[in-house]
Motif scaffolding. Structure first.
Motif, PDB file in Angstrom:
ATOM      1  N   VAL A  35       1.270  -1.397  -0.055  1.00 52.42           N
ATOM      2  CA  VAL A  35      -0.047  -0.177  -0.318  1.00 52.42           C
ATOM      3  C   VAL A  35       1.227   1.291  -0.024  1.00 52.42           C
ATOM      4  CG1 VAL A  35      -1.850   1.268   1.010  1.00 52.42           C
ATOM      5  CG2 VAL A  35      -1.702  -1.025   1.032  1.00 52.42           C
ATOM      6  N   VAL A  36       1.840   0.984   0.842  1.00 47.54           N
ATOM      7  CA  VAL A  36       2.547   2.325   0.923  1.00 47.54           C
ATOM      8  C   VAL A  36       3.390   2.638  -0.307  1.00 47.54           C
ATOM      9  CG1 VAL A  36       4.400   3.042   2.360  1.00 47.54           C
ATOM     10  CG2 VAL A  36       3.385   1.953   3.393  1.00 47.54           C
ATOM     11  N   ASP A  37       4.106   1.649  -1.255  1.00 45.46           N
ATOM     12  CA  ASP A  37       4.374   1.637  -2.901  1.00 45.46           C
ATOM     13  C   ASP A  37       3.476   2.557  -4.091  1.00 45.46           C
ATOM     14  OD1 ASP A  37       7.028   0.425  -1.528  1.00 45.46           O
ATOM     15  OD2 ASP A  37       5.994  -1.832  -2.170  1.00 45.46           O
ATOM     16  N   ALA A  38       1.983   2.109  -3.339  1.00 47.55           N
ATOM     17  CA  ALA A  38       1.123   2.498  -4.265  1.00 47.55           C
ATOM     18  C   ALA A  38       1.047   4.391  -3.725  1.00 47.55           C
ATOM     19  CB  ALA A  38      -0.241   1.762  -4.076  1.00 47.55           C
ATOM     20  N   VAL A  39       1.573   4.573  -3.161  1.00 43.12           N
ATOM     21  CA  VAL A  39       1.926   6.195  -2.948  1.00 43.12           C
ATOM     22  C   VAL A  39       2.673   6.434  -3.227  1.00 43.12           C
ATOM     23  CG1 VAL A  39       1.464   7.908  -1.260  1.00 43.12           C
ATOM     24  CG2 VAL A  39      -0.391   6.160  -0.965  1.00 43.12           C
ATOM     25  N   LEU A  40       4.368   5.972  -2.712  1.00 39.93           N
ATOM     26  CA  LEU A  40       5.507   6.556  -2.393  1.00 39.93           C
ATOM     27  C   LEU A  40       6.554   5.495  -3.572  1.00 39.93           C
ATOM     28  CD1 LEU A  40       6.364   7.673   0.412  1.00 39.93           C
ATOM     29  CD2 LEU A  40       5.482   9.112  -1.091  1.00 39.93           C
ATOM     30  N   PRO A  41       5.783   4.570  -4.901  1.00 43.08           N
ATOM     31  CA  PRO A  41       6.309   4.117  -5.361  1.00 43.08           C
ATOM     32  C   PRO A  41       7.779   4.237  -5.249  1.00 43.08           C
ATOM     33  CG  PRO A  41       5.179   5.555  -7.140  1.00 43.08           C
ATOM     34  CD  PRO A  41       4.927   5.801  -5.494  1.00 43.08           C
ATOM     35  N   ALA A  42       8.780   2.877  -5.401  1.00 44.39           N
ATOM     36  CA  ALA A  42      10.197   3.100  -4.998  1.00 44.39           C
ATOM     37  C   ALA A  42      10.870   4.198  -4.593  1.00 44.39           C
ATOM     38  CB  ALA A  42      10.639   2.689  -6.346  1.00 44.39           C
ATOM     39  N   THR A  43      10.015   4.015  -3.223  1.00 46.60           N
ATOM     40  CA  THR A  43      10.720   5.183  -2.293  1.00 46.60           C
ATOM     41  C   THR A  43      11.514   4.953  -1.172  1.00 46.60           C
ATOM     42  OG1 THR A  43       9.662   6.787  -4.041  1.00 46.60           O
ATOM     43  CG2 THR A  43      10.172   7.179  -1.284  1.00 46.60           C
ATOM     44  N   VAL A  44      10.694   4.088  -0.696  1.00 46.41           N
ATOM     45  CA  VAL A  44      10.890   4.318   1.230  1.00 46.41           C
ATOM     46  C   VAL A  44      10.695   2.290   0.783  1.00 46.41           C
ATOM     47  CG1 VAL A  44      10.224   5.807   1.652  1.00 46.41           C
ATOM     48  CG2 VAL A  44       8.484   4.208   1.951  1.00 46.41           C
ATOM     49  N   ARG A  45      11.209   1.698   1.933  1.00 42.29           N
ATOM     50  CA  ARG A  45      11.000   0.638   2.671  1.00 42.29           C
ATOM     51  C   ARG A  45      11.046   0.189   3.725  1.00 42.29           C
ATOM     52  NH1 ARG A  45      14.292  -4.297   4.063  1.00 42.29           N
ATOM     53  NH2 ARG A  45      16.134  -3.496   4.683  1.00 42.29           N
ATOM     54  N   LEU A  46       9.850  -0.083   4.363  1.00 44.04           N
ATOM     55  CA  LEU A  46       9.983  -0.821   5.456  1.00 44.04           C
ATOM     56  C   LEU A  46      10.866  -2.118   6.156  1.00 44.04           C
ATOM     57  CD1 LEU A  46       6.450  -0.408   5.649  1.00 44.04           C
ATOM     58  CD2 LEU A  46       7.745   1.362   6.419  1.00 44.04           C
ATOM     59  N   ALA A  47      11.305  -1.738   6.910  1.00 44.32           N
ATOM     60  CA  ALA A  47      12.048  -2.841   7.487  1.00 44.32           C
ATOM     61  C   ALA A  47      12.174  -2.796   9.220  1.00 44.32           C
ATOM     62  CB  ALA A  47      13.916  -2.451   8.007  1.00 44.32           C
ATOM     63  N   LEU A  48      11.704  -4.662   9.659  1.00 47.21           N
ATOM     64  CA  LEU A  48      11.212  -4.741  10.885  1.00 47.21           C
ATOM     65  C   LEU A  48      12.049  -5.320  11.131  1.00 47.21           C
ATOM     66  CD1 LEU A  48       8.548  -5.413  12.747  1.00 47.21           C
ATOM     67  CD2 LEU A  48       8.322  -7.223  11.900  1.00 47.21           C
ATOM     68  N   THR A  49      12.037  -4.481  13.092  1.00 48.40           N
ATOM     69  CA  THR A  49      13.375  -5.907  14.154  1.00 48.40           C
ATOM     70  C   THR A  49      12.306  -5.886  15.551  1.00 48.40           C
ATOM     71  OG1 THR A  49      14.626  -3.499  14.915  1.00 48.40           O
ATOM     72  CG2 THR A  49      15.412  -4.626  12.593  1.00 48.40           C
ATOM     73  N   GLU A  50      13.437  -6.162  16.185  1.00 47.16           N
ATOM     74  CA  GLU A  50      12.248  -6.646  17.425  1.00 47.16           C
ATOM     75  C   GLU A  50      13.977  -6.891  18.432  1.00 47.16           C
ATOM     76  OE1 GLU A  50      12.257 -10.811  20.322  1.00 47.16           O
ATOM     77  OE2 GLU A  50      10.367 -10.342  18.964  1.00 47.16           O
ATOM     78  N   VAL A  51      13.696  -5.268  19.245  1.00 45.92           N
ATOM     79  CA  VAL A  51      13.911  -4.790  20.287  1.00 45.92           C
ATOM     80  C   VAL A  51      13.912  -5.012  21.723  1.00 45.92           C
ATOM     81  CG1 VAL A  51      14.923  -3.210  18.426  1.00 45.92           C
ATOM     82  CG2 VAL A  51      12.992  -2.395  19.951  1.00 45.92           C
ATOM     83  N   SER A  52      14.829  -3.762  22.587  1.00 48.80           N
ATOM     84  CA  SER A  52      14.021  -4.307  24.355  1.00 48.80           C
ATOM     85  C   SER A  52      13.763  -2.952  24.673  1.00 48.80           C
ATOM     86  CB  SER A  52      14.813  -5.740  25.008  1.00 48.80           C
ATOM     87  OG  SER A  52      14.964  -4.540  26.169  1.00 48.80           O
ATOM     88  N   ARG A  53      12.614  -2.218  24.837  1.00 44.96           N
ATOM     89  CA  ARG A  53      12.732  -1.150  25.919  1.00 44.96           C
ATOM     90  C   ARG A  53      12.424  -0.922  27.208  1.00 44.96           C
ATOM     91  NH1 ARG A  53      15.499   0.025  21.322  1.00 44.96           N
ATOM     92  NH2 ARG A  53      14.937   0.941  20.384  1.00 44.96           N
ATOM     93  N   ALA A  54      13.442  -0.996  28.165  1.00 50.19           N
ATOM     94  CA  ALA A  54      13.717  -1.181  29.346  1.00 50.19           C
ATOM     95  C   ALA A  54      13.336  -2.552  29.554  1.00 50.19           C
ATOM     96  CB  ALA A  54      12.153   0.191  29.678  1.00 50.19           C
ATOM     97  N   GLY A  55      14.007  -3.321  29.218  1.00 47.89           N
ATOM     98  CA  GLY A  55      13.737  -4.851  29.015  1.00 47.89           C
ATOM     99  C   GLY A  55      12.777  -6.153  28.418  1.00 47.89           C
TER     100      GLY A  55
END
Length: 412
Positions: A35-55
């Protein structure tokens, strides 16, 4: 199935944090990316990571910019991008409304018209991706209603394209009008984009409502602050009692509340446009909207458009009136409203659930029991019979279920 989303912004909220929480709750990232690509084609990539915040574990969604150009954009340019994209209509409508709310706030802060607002941080590729991504995630999760708790704004100072400003930033403070907030924590905990998403999408500020929880998620901010989990959380579920539709005012408490009435006299609008104007106002958060036929000078037939709303929606709804009608101005005045409490029950009509809206006095006595007409129409279409027949049967079912009459009292 009705799916309610509750946003916990008690530790702050930003566009990427809310997007991360929704992805963590089950929104498929690859479909959000499409859906994001349909609005901003070849412009951004969504990258998902798992992190820790205050444990505590949380999902972090980063918007990686693939295009070097980062221009400042006018609100009208952003709207054109969204409206031209081949995306689901609910996503388009929600995203446009979020930016309308942002534009109104920025326009007030800078003393310009919303159409002349030039976004800086908000107009960057990543902020557009955050807004469109959140709206896409809501659609993919099947969310039908949204509410949110109080928002932590933070304190101290923050650096912006305009220099160092106090926290909350002017636009954030404007967006906070009419919402419950707290100046807890240090630094900018709520960004204009994050708070605009809350204000545009959530119908009411409330604690976690009764529901059967089906999913939850935590979205992380960039910083890991000791002693405070820098996350926005979401909870999805089936309401324990059917919520009031988003086009209806929030359930009343039975006491007096202060609302605003916006009015405009219009004598030169194509009458075929009025239903769409009313629908747009209700979808954008108006408690009610209606037309009154009038005669203007020289006997010209016209209508007075009236809009009832809370203070938090007043500016955005004023903008819709000015943009969607031909009026040159809007009158505004405060009113005091006393309303009955409301709740919902469901009856079965020809195998189809039909919601019944109950109105109660302060002591819990049911005064009115009204079938929800959208449900009546859906049941009529499914059964292939006139809506008036289903309406009669829904009223009869409500009577048989004991939902009508002076003896009926709310069960708390």
């Amino acid at each position: 199935m009705t799916t309610h989303l509750w946003i916990d912004a008690g530790a702050g909220v930003a566009g990427d944090m809310l997007l991360g929480a929704l992805v963590d709750a089950g929104a498929p990232l690859d479909e959000v990316q499409s859906v994001v690509d349909a609005v901003l084609p070849a412009t951004v990539r969504l990258a998902l990571t798992e992190v820790s915040r205050a444990g505590l574990r949380a999902a972090k969604v980063d918007v990686e910019v693939l295009a070097p150009d980062q221009p400042h954009r006018r609100w009208t340019d952003i709207r054109a991008l969204i409206e031209a994209a081949d995306i689901p209509e609910p996503v388009r409508d929600r995203a446009v409304h979020v930016f309308e709310v942002l534009a109104d706030a920025e326009a007030h802060v800078h003393g310009v018209e919303p159409a002349d607002v030039h976004f800086h941080e908000v107009g960057a590729w990543d902020s557009i991706a955050d807004v469109v991504g959140v709206c896409a995630a809501l659609h993919l999760l099947g969310v039908t209603s949204v509410s949110a708790g109080p928002v932590a704004l933070g304190s101290g100072t923050a650096r912006t394209s305009h220099g160092t400003v106090g926290v909350p930033a002017p636009a954030t403070l404007r967006l906070a009008t009419g919402w419950e907030v707290a100046a807890v924590g240090t630094g900018e905990l709520a960004t204009p984009t994050g708070l605009a998403l809350v204000r545009a999408l959530a119908a009411t500020c409330e604690a976690l409502p009764p529901m059967r929880v089906t999913a939850s998620g935590s979205g992380a901010g960039t910083k890991d602050v000791e002693g405070r989990a820098n996350v926005t959380r979401v909870v999805l579920g089936e309401p324990a009692t059917e919520p009031t539709p988003t086009t209806d005012p929030a359930p009343a408490t039975g006491g007096a509340e202060t609302l605003w009435v916006l009015e405009a006299n219009v004598d030169d609008l194509d009458p075929r446009l009025w239903p769409g104007v009313i629908e747009s106002l209700l979808a954008a958060g108006a408690a009610d909207a209606w037309l009154t036929p009038i005669l203007m000078k020289k006997g010209r037939p016209a209508h007075t458009l009236s809009v009832l709303c809370d203070v938090g929606h007043r500016e955005s709804l004023r903008g819709i009136v000015l943009e969607h009608t031909t009026t040159l101005g809007v009158r505004e005045h405060e009113v005091s409203r006393h309303a009955l409490d409301r709740s919902w029950e469901t009856v079965d009509v020809r195998g189809v659930p039909v919601r019944i809206k109950l109105s109660h006095t302060a002591d819990g006595r049911a005064v009115h029991a009204t079938p929800e007409f959208e449900d009546v129409r859906a049941a009529a279409e499914r059964a292939g019979i006139p809506a008036r027949v289903v309406l009669d049967e829904a009223n009869a079912a409500a009577q048989a279920a004991g939902l009508r009459g002076p003896a009926r009292r709310r069960q708390d």
